[in-house]
Every structure is written in C-alpha cells, then in structure tokens.
Design an enzyme around this catalytic site. Structure first.
Site, PDB file in Angstrom:
ATOM      1  N   ILE A   1       0.873  -1.166   0.000  1.00  0.00           N
ATOM      2  CA  ILE A   1       0.000   0.000   0.000  1.00  0.00           C
ATOM      3  C   ILE A   1       0.916   1.224   0.000  1.00  0.00           C
ATOM      4  O   ILE A   1       2.072   1.152   0.412  1.00  0.00           O
ATOM      5  CB  ILE A   1      -0.989   0.025   1.193  1.00  0.00           C
ATOM      6  CG1 ILE A   1      -0.260  -0.099   2.535  1.00  0.00           C
ATOM      7  CG2 ILE A   1      -2.019  -1.070   1.058  1.00  0.00           C
ATOM      8  CD1 ILE A   1      -1.204  -0.044   3.741  1.00  0.00           C
ATOM      9  N   ASP A   2       0.409   2.336  -0.489  1.00  0.00           N
ATOM     10  CA  ASP A   2       1.228   3.534  -0.649  1.00  0.00           C
ATOM     11  C   ASP A   2       1.777   4.024   0.686  1.00  0.00           C
ATOM     12  O   ASP A   2       1.185   3.801   1.748  1.00  0.00           O
ATOM     13  CB  ASP A   2       0.413   4.657  -1.281  1.00  0.00           C
ATOM     14  CG  ASP A   2      -0.065   4.328  -2.681  1.00  0.00           C
ATOM     15  OD1 ASP A   2       0.594   3.507  -3.342  1.00  0.00           O
ATOM     16  OD2 ASP A   2      -1.098   4.886  -3.101  1.00  0.00           O
ATOM     17  N   LYS A   3       2.876   4.747   0.612  1.00  0.00           N
ATOM     18  CA  LYS A   3       3.504   5.335   1.797  1.00  0.00           C
ATOM     19  C   LYS A   3       2.487   6.088   2.660  1.00  0.00           C
ATOM     20  O   LYS A   3       2.430   5.902   3.873  1.00  0.00           O
ATOM     21  CB  LYS A   3       4.627   6.278   1.370  1.00  0.00           C
ATOM     22  CG  LYS A   3       5.224   7.098   2.508  1.00  0.00           C
ATOM     23  CD  LYS A   3       6.218   8.119   1.998  1.00  0.00           C
ATOM     24  CE  LYS A   3       6.731   9.008   3.117  1.00  0.00           C
ATOM     25  NZ  LYS A   3       7.672  10.043   2.634  1.00  0.00           N
TER      26      LYS A   3
ATOM     27  N   THR B   1      -0.785   5.909   2.634  1.00  0.00           N
ATOM     28  CA  THR B   1      -2.021   5.182   2.923  1.00  0.00           C
ATOM     29  C   THR B   1      -1.778   4.353   4.181  1.00  0.00           C
ATOM     30  O   THR B   1      -0.726   3.734   4.315  1.00  0.00           O
ATOM     31  CB  THR B   1      -2.412   4.268   1.758  1.00  0.00           C
ATOM     32  OG1 THR B   1      -2.663   5.065   0.602  1.00  0.00           O
ATOM     33  CG2 THR B   1      -3.654   3.450   2.074  1.00  0.00           C
TER      34      THR B   1
ATOM     35  N   ARG C   1      -7.215   5.576  -5.817  1.00  0.00           N
ATOM     36  CA  ARG C   1      -6.974   6.996  -6.074  1.00  0.00           C
ATOM     37  C   ARG C   1      -7.301   7.351  -7.527  1.00  0.00           C
ATOM     38  O   ARG C   1      -7.947   8.371  -7.804  1.00  0.00           O
ATOM     39  CB  ARG C   1      -5.524   7.336  -5.737  1.00  0.00           C
ATOM     40  CG  ARG C   1      -5.185   7.093  -4.269  1.00  0.00           C
ATOM     41  CD  ARG C   1      -3.687   7.089  -4.010  1.00  0.00           C
ATOM     42  NE  ARG C   1      -3.095   8.414  -4.236  1.00  0.00           N
ATOM     43  CZ  ARG C   1      -1.787   8.638  -4.208  1.00  0.00           C
ATOM     44  NH1 ARG C   1      -0.943   7.630  -3.983  1.00  0.00           N
ATOM     45  NH2 ARG C   1      -1.323   9.853  -4.411  1.00  0.00           N
TER      46      ARG C   1
END
Length: 325
Positions: A140-142, A144, A242
């Site tokens: 998962i994104d930094k 998030t 997103r």
C-alpha cells in the site's frame, strides 16, 4: 536526472523487435531491468520518454537509458515499532501507519516496513520477493494507512500470491472524497498504466494497454462538501482507488497527485495539518495458505482521518458517522 545516473546511449541495431528486447541486445542490460527502467520513465527514444516494453522499434532509432546508482542490495533489520494484528510461523499481518514506506527503494533506503519486519521476525521472511523486498506479497502507498499481510515462508508467499492473482482476497478501504458521488454506489472499471505525461502518476488507459482494474464503491455518509466512501477491490493495481475515484470526479481529499482540494475545504485541512490522501486499508480477509483457515481482520480508522471526518460531519451526525469507522 540524478547526479549519480549512468547514461547508456546509442542506436537500435535490429529493427522490428520489441523495445525491451532491442535495448537489452544493445545495452547489455537484462530485459527485466530494461522493463523496470521503462516503468520509471528512464528511457527515451529520439529524445522522447517511452514506457511501453512491447512497442516495436525501428533500426537506427536513437535511445538513451538513465541507470540510477545501485541501491544496497539487501535490506537491514531496524528496530522500528510495529502494530502487529496477527502472527504465526507462516504469516504476519500489520497495521501500517501513514508515512511508512513498505520496502527500500531509491530515495528510501531504510526506515521502511521491511526493515522493521526483519528486526521483528529476526530475518525469518520469505525470499521470493528478493533481498530488498523479503516477504512482501502486496503493497500500500507510503501515505495510505492500514492492513498488510507479509509472508514468512516461501510456501506462505506462494499461497498468498495465488489468492491475490485470482482476486479472492477481501480488501476494503475507507476514504474521504471531495464531493459526494452520484450515484452513491457503483463500480469503476478501467485499465491502469503509468501515465505517458507524468511517469510518477498512474492513469486510466485504453483497452489493451495497462492492467485490468475493478473498484466497487458505496457512499457511507454524505459530509460537508465531501463523503465517507467504502471501496472494495476486485484487483489491486498501483494507486487503484486513487485513480478510479479521481476518474469519476471525486478524488480523495489530501491527495497531492490525483486531486485538488476544493477551495472551501483547504482551510480545514491546513488547520488539521492533514497532508496525505484520506485513504485507509480497513479490512483484509484471506484463506491461510498453510492451515486453510479463513481469516478476516479489521483496522479502526486512524486518528487523523477520524478528526477530518468529524470536522466534516453535519451538526449532530458525528456519532452516527463515527460508528461506521
């Protein structure tokens, strides 16, 4: 271009081949390395950045490849606090805070979730992801927050990867969007690939290019100029939630890449110091690849998102909305 980039340039010697093969033949790099550099926007043909490995290239075409300085090959163990939701000999499920990068890469060589896991698990992580990404089955994104499962053994890694591939994993995200989606629920389908205009962004692309992606969304609560939305994923593509929500005109609040905070809400985000996309991986469910047991985990919405949501609630409705978090 970074100061330490190595430049490889020349012309294609054999026409009609796929770009990745043609460049591998003349550069000495492997095809996989060429593909990775294409994805990072580090390769240009005749002065124009390209990103598709499968495009056919003509003989004599000028190319330039910018190869970044090599990062340390092996991640090191670091004593970084972890929120462990579940752990056994095969798997560990963690609740990642916003701001923590999942694995080392250029620009984030340490201080990542992988560094923390190597310390916590005393190095006992699956080797399938390579020495820089041990145990990592998905990311998962930094910025998030939320749930992530990591494999300790190769058997567990292979079993989890199969479930991700056949889309049997349960993944639900809670997010705050700009505006209220209409209709309030639905499905966004659209292939996702790296943008031709900005290599740091992903974008919806035409059929036949990119990776198939499906997001099911439903509005949990209408807020003041925003909405609390749940997204359930059939697929797990980079920046999927997103990109898909932005594509229907309801980008995530705080998203610096795919959205622009409505002018009305900017003072609120500034006052709260909210500087990330309002996205939280709230649910994760899967079949244990070793025991066969069904597991389902839920993570409460983190404090920063809760504060944002409460501020956006209509007067007297905050208790009802908080019950959904």
């Amino acid at each position: 271009m970074g100061a330490a980039d190595t430049i490889i340039s020349g012309t294609v010697t054999t026409g009609g081949q796929r770009l990745d093969k043609a460049l591998a033949d003349v550069s000495g790099l492997s095809r996989e390395r060429v593909k990775a550099l294409l994805a990072e926007g580090r390769i240009s043909l005749s002065g124009k950045v390209v990103g598709q490995a499968s495009v056919k290239v003509a003989e004599g075409t000028a190319f330039e490849i910018r190869v970044p300085e090599a990062a340390p090959a092996e991640a090191v163990a670091q004593d970084i606090p972890l929120s462990v939701v579940y752990e056994d000999d095969a798997l560990i499920v963690v609740d990642k805070p916003a701001g923590l990068v999942v694995h080392p890469a250029a620009g984030n060589l340490d201080g990542t979730l992988v560094n923390a896991l190597l310390h916590h698990c005393r190095g006992q992580l699956s080797g399938i992801g390579g020495v820089a990404r041990p145990g990592i089955v998905h990311r998962i994104d930094k910025d998030t927050s939320g749930l992530l499962v990591v494999a300790k053994t190769d058997v567990a890694h292979e079993g989890m990867a199969k479930q991700f591939a056949d889309h049997s994993i349960v993944r639900a995200y809670k997010c705050v969007t700009a505006g209220v989606p209409m209709p309030p629920s639905g499905t966004v389908r659209g292939a996702i690939a790296r943008s031709n205009h900005d290599r740091k962004k992903m974008a919806l692309v035409e059929d036949g290019r990119g990776k198939h992606a499906v997001t099911h969304f439903r509005t949990l609560a209408a807020l003041d100029g925003a909405a609390l939305v749940e997204c359930r994923l059939e697929t797990g593509r980079t920046h999927q939630v997103r990109v898909h929500l932005a594509s229907i005109g309801h980008a995530l609040l705080g998203d610096p890449v795919y959205g622009r905070t409505p002018a009305k809400l900017r003072p609120l985000l500034q006052r709260l110091g909210f500087q990330r996309q309002a996205l939280h991986a709230a649910e994760l469910g899967f079949i244990h690849p070793v025991t066969g047991a069904a597991h389902h985990f839920a993570s409460p919405t983190p404090v920063d998102m809760r504060e944002l949501i409460v501020e956006l609630c209509a007067e007297g409705h905050d208790a009802k909305v908080l019950a959904m978090l």
